[in-house]
Design a protein around this motif. Sequence first.
Motif, PDB file in Angstrom:
ATOM      1  N   VAL A 122       0.834  -1.202   0.000  1.00 51.75           N
ATOM      2  CA  VAL A 122       0.000   0.000   0.000  1.00 51.75           C
ATOM      3  C   VAL A 122       0.868   1.250   0.000  1.00 51.75           C
ATOM      4  CG1 VAL A 122      -1.801   1.259   1.228  1.00 51.75           C
ATOM      5  CG2 VAL A 122      -1.812  -1.232   1.219  1.00 51.75           C
ATOM      6  N   ALA A 123       0.481   2.222  -0.818  1.00 52.89           N
ATOM      7  CA  ALA A 123       1.238   3.467  -0.947  1.00 52.89           C
ATOM      8  C   ALA A 123       0.531   4.616  -0.236  1.00 52.89           C
ATOM      9  CB  ALA A 123       1.417   3.805  -2.426  1.00 52.89           C
TER      10      ALA A 123
ATOM     11  N   HIS B 171     -20.681   2.445   2.618  1.00 50.29           N
ATOM     12  CA  HIS B 171     -19.380   3.092   2.481  1.00 50.29           C
ATOM     13  C   HIS B 171     -18.529   2.310   1.477  1.00 50.29           C
ATOM     14  CE1 HIS B 171     -20.041   5.696   6.001  1.00 50.29           C
ATOM     15  NE2 HIS B 171     -20.668   4.656   6.511  1.00 50.29           N
ATOM     16  N   LYS B 172     -17.768   3.050   0.679  1.00 51.87           N
ATOM     17  CA  LYS B 172     -16.985   2.404  -0.369  1.00 51.87           C
ATOM     18  C   LYS B 172     -15.590   3.006  -0.472  1.00 51.87           C
ATOM     19  CE  LYS B 172     -21.047   1.536  -3.327  1.00 51.87           C
ATOM     20  NZ  LYS B 172     -21.624   1.757  -4.670  1.00 51.87           N
ATOM     21  N   LYS B 173     -14.651   2.166  -0.904  1.00 54.50           N
ATOM     22  CA  LYS B 173     -13.324   2.635  -1.279  1.00 54.50           C
ATOM     23  C   LYS B 173     -12.912   1.955  -2.576  1.00 54.50           C
ATOM     24  CE  LYS B 173     -11.167   4.177   3.006  1.00 54.50           C
ATOM     25  NZ  LYS B 173      -9.929   4.157   3.824  1.00 54.50           N
ATOM     26  N   SER B 174     -12.187   2.678  -3.394  1.00 54.94           N
ATOM     27  CA  SER B 174     -11.650   2.099  -4.626  1.00 54.94           C
ATOM     28  C   SER B 174     -10.122   2.115  -4.543  1.00 54.94           C
ATOM     29  CB  SER B 174     -12.120   2.893  -5.845  1.00 54.94           C
ATOM     30  OG  SER B 174     -11.713   4.248  -5.753  1.00 54.94           O
ATOM     31  N   LYS B 175      -9.469   1.404  -5.434  1.00 53.46           N
ATOM     32  CA  LYS B 175      -8.000   1.364  -5.405  1.00 53.46           C
ATOM     33  C   LYS B 175      -7.421   1.771  -6.757  1.00 53.46           C
ATOM     34  CE  LYS B 175      -7.225  -3.558  -6.498  1.00 53.46           C
ATOM     35  NZ  LYS B 175      -6.406  -3.366  -7.707  1.00 53.46           N
TER      36      LYS B 175
ATOM     37  N   GLN C  63       6.231   1.908  -8.880  1.00 48.70           N
ATOM     38  CA  GLN C  63       7.399   2.667  -8.465  1.00 48.70           C
ATOM     39  C   GLN C  63       8.621   1.760  -8.511  1.00 48.70           C
ATOM     40  OE1 GLN C  63       6.576   4.252  -4.565  1.00 48.70           O
ATOM     41  NE2 GLN C  63       4.750   5.378  -5.230  1.00 48.70           N
ATOM     42  N   ASN C  64       9.568   2.122  -9.353  1.00 46.07           N
ATOM     43  CA  ASN C  64      10.807   1.346  -9.494  1.00 46.07           C
ATOM     44  C   ASN C  64      10.527  -0.120  -9.823  1.00 46.07           C
ATOM     45  OD1 ASN C  64      12.366   3.644  -8.823  1.00 46.07           O
ATOM     46  ND2 ASN C  64      12.050   3.215  -6.631  1.00 46.07           N
TER      47      ASN C  64
ATOM     48  N   PHE D  63       2.294  -0.968  -6.366  1.00 49.21           N
ATOM     49  CA  PHE D  63       1.636  -0.605  -5.128  1.00 49.21           C
ATOM     50  C   PHE D  63       0.180  -0.276  -5.459  1.00 49.21           C
ATOM     51  CE2 PHE D  63       6.054   0.344  -4.454  1.00 49.21           C
ATOM     52  CZ  PHE D  63       6.300   0.075  -3.111  1.00 49.21           C
ATOM     53  N   VAL D  64      -0.636  -0.183  -4.423  1.00 46.72           N
ATOM     54  CA  VAL D  64      -1.992   0.316  -4.610  1.00 46.72           C
ATOM     55  C   VAL D  64      -2.237   1.451  -3.626  1.00 46.72           C
ATOM     56  CG1 VAL D  64      -2.875  -1.924  -5.389  1.00 46.72           C
ATOM     57  CG2 VAL D  64      -3.091  -1.286  -2.993  1.00 46.72           C
ATOM     58  N   GLU D  65      -3.078   2.359  -4.040  1.00 46.04           N
ATOM     59  CA  GLU D  65      -3.517   3.437  -3.160  1.00 46.04           C
ATOM     60  C   GLU D  65      -5.031   3.368  -3.055  1.00 46.04           C
ATOM     61  OE1 GLU D  65      -3.196   8.281  -2.586  1.00 46.04           O
ATOM     62  OE2 GLU D  65      -2.716   7.365  -4.525  1.00 46.04           O
ATOM     63  N   TYR D  66      -5.534   3.338  -1.835  1.00 45.89           N
ATOM     64  CA  TYR D  66      -6.978   3.291  -1.618  1.00 45.89           C
ATOM     65  C   TYR D  66      -7.509   4.705  -1.422  1.00 45.89           C
ATOM     66  CZ  TYR D  66      -6.525  -1.744  -0.974  1.00 45.89           C
ATOM     67  OH  TYR D  66      -6.273  -3.085  -1.171  1.00 45.89           O
ATOM     68  N   VAL D  67      -8.610   4.984  -2.087  1.00 46.17           N
ATOM     69  CA  VAL D  67      -9.224   6.313  -1.983  1.00 46.17           C
ATOM     70  C   VAL D  67     -10.717   6.138  -1.711  1.00 46.17           C
ATOM     71  CG1 VAL D  67      -7.552   7.449  -3.486  1.00 46.17           C
ATOM     72  CG2 VAL D  67      -9.589   6.415  -4.490  1.00 46.17           C
ATOM     73  N   ASN D  68     -11.292   7.120  -1.053  1.00 47.26           N
ATOM     74  CA  ASN D  68     -12.725   7.080  -0.780  1.00 47.26           C
ATOM     75  C   ASN D  68     -13.501   7.164  -2.087  1.00 47.26           C
ATOM     76  OD1 ASN D  68     -12.459   6.958   2.037  1.00 47.26           O
ATOM     77  ND2 ASN D  68     -12.290   9.180   2.203  1.00 47.26           N
ATOM     78  N   ALA D  69     -14.479   6.287  -2.234  1.00 53.20           N
ATOM     79  CA  ALA D  69     -15.353   6.306  -3.404  1.00 53.20           C
ATOM     80  C   ALA D  69     -16.687   6.945  -3.003  1.00 53.20           C
ATOM     81  CB  ALA D  69     -15.565   4.893  -3.930  1.00 53.20           C
TER      82      ALA D  69
END
Length: 243
Positions: A57-58, A159-163, A168-169, A173-179
């Motif tokens: 996770v990033a 409630h939801k989150k997307s990725k 990187q190099n 990685f994945v970054e989770y953000v609010n959907a």
Amino acid sequence: MKNIFVSPIIFLVFFPFLSFSQIQNIEQDIYTMFDEIVGIDNAGINNGIEYKEKYRVANKSHSYFNSPYFLVGTIEYDGELYFNLNMKYNLHEQEIILKVKSRNSSEVRIKLFKDKIKSFTIGGHRFVKISSIDSNIDNIFGFYEVTYSDPLFSLLIKHKKSKKDLHQNGIMFVEYVNAKNEYIILFKGNYKEIKSKKDIIYLFPNLKEMINNVYKKKKSLRRTNYNQFLTELLQELKLTMLK
């Protein structure tokens, strides 16, 4: 747990000075004590599969409800109630994760079977599971937080989150953000997804003028805290309907 049944009537007979909420707390303490005696490894709540994080996770993001750490919760699972559990709610995968101790006292993370979950509370927030059969609508299903509950109607949020995939190099990685959350009103036994003011007017056509006035009066709240705005709107609708 269904292995023990403690009737509130018994407490009322022997301790008539207790309120119903006090009786509920006593029942919870008894259930918790029983789980501690039996041991979590012998309880039905241990019926799940081992859980491991899938991705690196990033940016300090996470996929969980409110916190990346385990929170204290309660769950109704496979017809039984369990209290004081260490829980996480993965919003991206819509999974409930528990931290339990195995027979050798090591900590294990398990993913519960969703079809066995009826409801749960985590960090003071109450969730219920809705099936497409319950809602009679194909896209209304899953875990919903009950943010306002009244005999007339209830407000629920999914409630939801997307990725997002990041590289990187040469490492992914994945970054989770609010959907965008999903808002549902339960009225007269029917579920209605609320996407705009038109959906609310559809439910309450005789109160169109009042709904328009609330939208104008609480414009700032609607933009900053949509959940609170809908709660206050429903409260005003209730007062009007009860006149």
